[in-house]
Motif scaffolding. Structure first.
Motif, PDB file in Angstrom:
ATOM      1  N   THR A  21       0.829  -1.200   0.000  1.00  0.00           N
ATOM      2  CA  THR A  21       0.000   0.000   0.000  1.00  0.00           C
ATOM      3  C   THR A  21       0.861   1.246   0.000  1.00  0.00           C
ATOM      4  O   THR A  21       1.797   1.363   0.793  1.00  0.00           O
ATOM      5  N   ARG A  22       0.531   2.181  -0.889  1.00  0.00           N
ATOM      6  CA  ARG A  22       1.229   3.462  -0.921  1.00  0.00           C
ATOM      7  C   ARG A  22       0.189   4.572  -0.961  1.00  0.00           C
ATOM      8  O   ARG A  22      -0.808   4.496  -1.673  1.00  0.00           O
ATOM      9  N   GLU A  24      -1.332   8.456  -1.521  1.00  0.00           N
ATOM     10  CA  GLU A  24      -1.310   9.474  -2.568  1.00  0.00           C
ATOM     11  C   GLU A  24      -1.742  10.799  -1.960  1.00  0.00           C
ATOM     12  O   GLU A  24      -2.694  10.850  -1.173  1.00  0.00           O
ATOM     13  N   TYR A 386      -0.035   9.559   8.811  1.00  0.00           N
ATOM     14  CA  TYR A 386      -0.536   9.457   7.438  1.00  0.00           C
ATOM     15  C   TYR A 386      -1.326  10.696   7.041  1.00  0.00           C
ATOM     16  O   TYR A 386      -1.307  11.110   5.872  1.00  0.00           O
ATOM     17  N   LEU A 404      -0.581  -1.073   5.512  1.00  0.00           N
ATOM     18  CA  LEU A 404       0.801  -1.009   5.045  1.00  0.00           C
ATOM     19  C   LEU A 404       1.715  -1.862   5.912  1.00  0.00           C
ATOM     20  O   LEU A 404       2.519  -2.666   5.412  1.00  0.00           O
ATOM     21  N   CYS A 496       7.551   6.181   6.539  1.00  0.00           N
ATOM     22  CA  CYS A 496       8.188   6.432   5.240  1.00  0.00           C
ATOM     23  C   CYS A 496       9.156   5.312   4.867  1.00  0.00           C
ATOM     24  O   CYS A 496       9.262   4.938   3.684  1.00  0.00           O
ATOM     25  N   GLU A 499       7.097   2.512   3.565  1.00  0.00           N
ATOM     26  CA  GLU A 499       6.375   2.763   2.327  1.00  0.00           C
ATOM     27  C   GLU A 499       7.272   3.135   1.152  1.00  0.00           C
ATOM     28  O   GLU A 499       7.014   2.733   0.009  1.00  0.00           O
ATOM     29  N   ALA A 500       8.321   3.893   1.392  1.00  0.00           N
ATOM     30  CA  ALA A 500       9.120   4.431   0.283  1.00  0.00           C
ATOM     31  C   ALA A 500      10.612   4.293   0.536  1.00  0.00           C
ATOM     32  O   ALA A 500      11.325   5.290   0.642  1.00  0.00           O
TER      33      ALA A 500
END
Length: 546
Positions: A21-22, A24, A386, A404, A496, A499-500
């Protein structure tokens, strides 16, 4: 991703294109706006009451008390309570004591900020060592208490300290290999905070706003109390006599008759509960605005470094706008739910202690509220991160970040308190050192007028203790404000990083290498080594939780 050479010569571990899950970035709006309106309405009500009733009540209280003092001076018939009132409204003494207190507040605040700056520098360079100290501290304390109890022959102390020592050692053994990742996480968060130091100004502004809000709540409550009770109770008495009697009632929030026996009192208990809940809600809202604000800045630093690379970067203003305007309703909703559950838990606990036939039922309900409150705290902690990162509503953000973590296999590794323990210890040490500094100021300022005598010695001891407590409180509060920024940044870094990781590796390769290698060392089962057809070495998140 990365350099892609796959030579294994120390480059940061790479991540393949595993699906998770990311978030937007959401279009600017006013999420959960109704709850923001409710909060603003109650706060405006408090403000109106403070100015409409509170200020006149305070003005009347001071003026009538001055008349009471003059009447007592003319009659030369002052008792202890009247002497207290006279000292309380002695303008000269008030000015002198207020000036001294403000100077002490100024100097101790500067000292606290200086000590906290040194602490941040130390945490950046010796984070792992400080985390280890925070773990060993409890073990050393338990061991010391065990030895002292054993020497003194105190069996209960020996039993309690031995259990505490065993638990502390077991905890240290269990999480010791996770310290490197916690240290790398802390270093990354401190780097983001240090790069965007301008966020400290907004944080201090929020803290000052809360202080002003507390003053408004107190003034408003005094006004309501005076309007509903003192005005009716004392209308038939002279101002001087009535006010002298009423001051003690207002000070102690007593509903006993202050002027005559047949006075009817308003339900001040319920009003007091409403005021207390309102101020607790306000405190939680301000704290979570702060958390959302920091999350937005750290997220921008993570994804778009050029927008968050200076002291007064664009990310600071944009993140505050998101926290205080676009996501204000979401912040109010999450804060209201948490405070409501905690408030109900406190009420049930009070009824449980009273006993009775329903005490067992109350105990069960209290446990349920306590458990639900802890779950809600955990939910809010990540939901507000978030919200700060992407601007989701409250009900959207929480499930997304939990999903996530579940997809990344992190469901059992997030409940770590290593960094929180360290920050708490730093706050206590800062408060202690600030307290010592406050003692030094008071002693140096009073040394020229020092005199001997038992009474003076007792007064000196009392003054020293008061100075230390004052300095300790100021140091702990100010350092707590700054370290709250670090704590929020740490939580954002975790989200973070989950997720990234690609963006982190691309923008900050050195920090990424530290966190990835420390992560693999702490949680080796979470990563799976992958070699593709071109011989590129990568790491993917395991599907199963640790």
């Amino acid at each position: 991703d990365g350099d892609g050479d796959g030579d294994g010569d120390g480059d940061s571990p790479l991540l393949n294109d595993y699906e998770w899950t990311r978030g937007e970035t959401q279009a600017p709006g006013c999420n959960d706006a109704i709850w923001g309106i409710v909060f603003i309405a109650q706060f405006l009500t408090i403000t109106v009451l403070a100015f409409l009733w509170g200020i006149p009540a305070l003005h009347s209280l001071i003026n009538d008390a001055s008349q009471a003092i003059e009447t007592d001076d003319d009659n030369n018939n002052n008792d202890n309570d009247d002497t207290f009132i006279k000292d309380l409204f002695d303008v000269k003494k008030l000015v002198e004591s207020s000036t001294a207190a403000l100077l002490l507040l100024l100097y101790t605040s500067i000292a606290s900020l200086f000590i906290c700056a040194i602490a941040l520098w130390i945490m950046t360079r010796f984070g792992r060592f400080l985390i280890q100290i925070s773990i060993l501290y409890g073990i050393v304390l338990s061991l010391t208490f065990f030895i002292l109890s054993l020497v003194a022959g105190l069996l209960p102390g020996v039993l309690v300290s031995s259990v505490s020592l065993a638990v502390g050692v077991a905890y240290a053994v269990l999480i010791w290999d996770r310290i490197p990742f916690a240290a790398a996480n802390l270093e990354t968060a401190l780097t983001a905070v240090r790069t965007n130091r301008g966020m400290l100004g907004w944080s201090f502004g929020l803290s000052l706003f809360f202080v002003a809000a507390v003053c408004l709540y107190i003034l408003s409550f005094v006004g309501v109390y005076w309007k509903l009770n003192m005005e009716n109770m004392c209308e038939s008495s002279s101002n001087a006599t009535a006010t002298a009697t009423a001051i003690a009632s207002v000070t102690t929030l007593s509903t006993n008759d202050a002027c005559h026996d047949d006075a009817s009192h308003a339900p001040m208990g319920l009003i007091g509960v409403a005021f207390l809940f309102s101020i607790l809600w306000t405190q939680e809202v301000i704290k979570n605005i702060h958390n959302v604000y920091v999350a937005g800045i750290v997220g921008t630093w993570w994804f778009i470094p050029e927008d968050a690379s200076t002291v007064c970067s664009a990310a600071i203003g944009q993140s505050f706008q998101r926290a205080a305007i676009h996501s204000f309703g979401s912040v109010c909703l999450g804060s209201l739910l948490l405070r409501l559950v905690q408030f109900l838990e406190t009420w049930v606990r009070a009824n449980t202690r009273r006993g009775g036939n329903l005490s067992l039922l109350y105990c069960i309900v209290e446990c349920l509220f306590h458990l639900f409150g802890k779950l809600l705290q955990y939910f809010n902690k990540w939901a507000f991160v978030y919200i700060g990162l992407y601007g989701y509503s409250y009900w959207e953000s929480g499930p997304r970040v939990i999903q996530l973590f579940r997809e990344r296999g992190w469901t059992t590794i997030l409940n770590q308190q290593l960094i929180a323990r360290t920050l708490y210890g730093v706050s206590i040490v800062t408060g202690f050192l600030t307290g010592l500094f406050s003692i030094g100021l008071v002693v140096s300022s009073s040394s020229s007028s020092a005199s001997t005598g038992t009474d003076n010695n007792d007064a000196a001891v009392a003054t020293t203790v008061a100075a230390f407590v004052f300095g300790f409180c100021i140091g702990s509060i100010l350092s707590g404000m700054i370290l709250t920024i670090v704590s929020s940044a740490v939580d954002t870094v975790v989200v973070c990083f989950a997720e990234a990781p690609h963006e982190f590796q691309r923008h900050y390769p050195e920090l990424s290498w530290k966190m990835n290698t420390a992560w693999i060392e702490a949680f080796p089962d979470v990563y799976v080594r992958v070699v593709d057809g071109d011989g590129v070495v990568a790491t993917a998140t395991a599907a199963a939780a640790v």
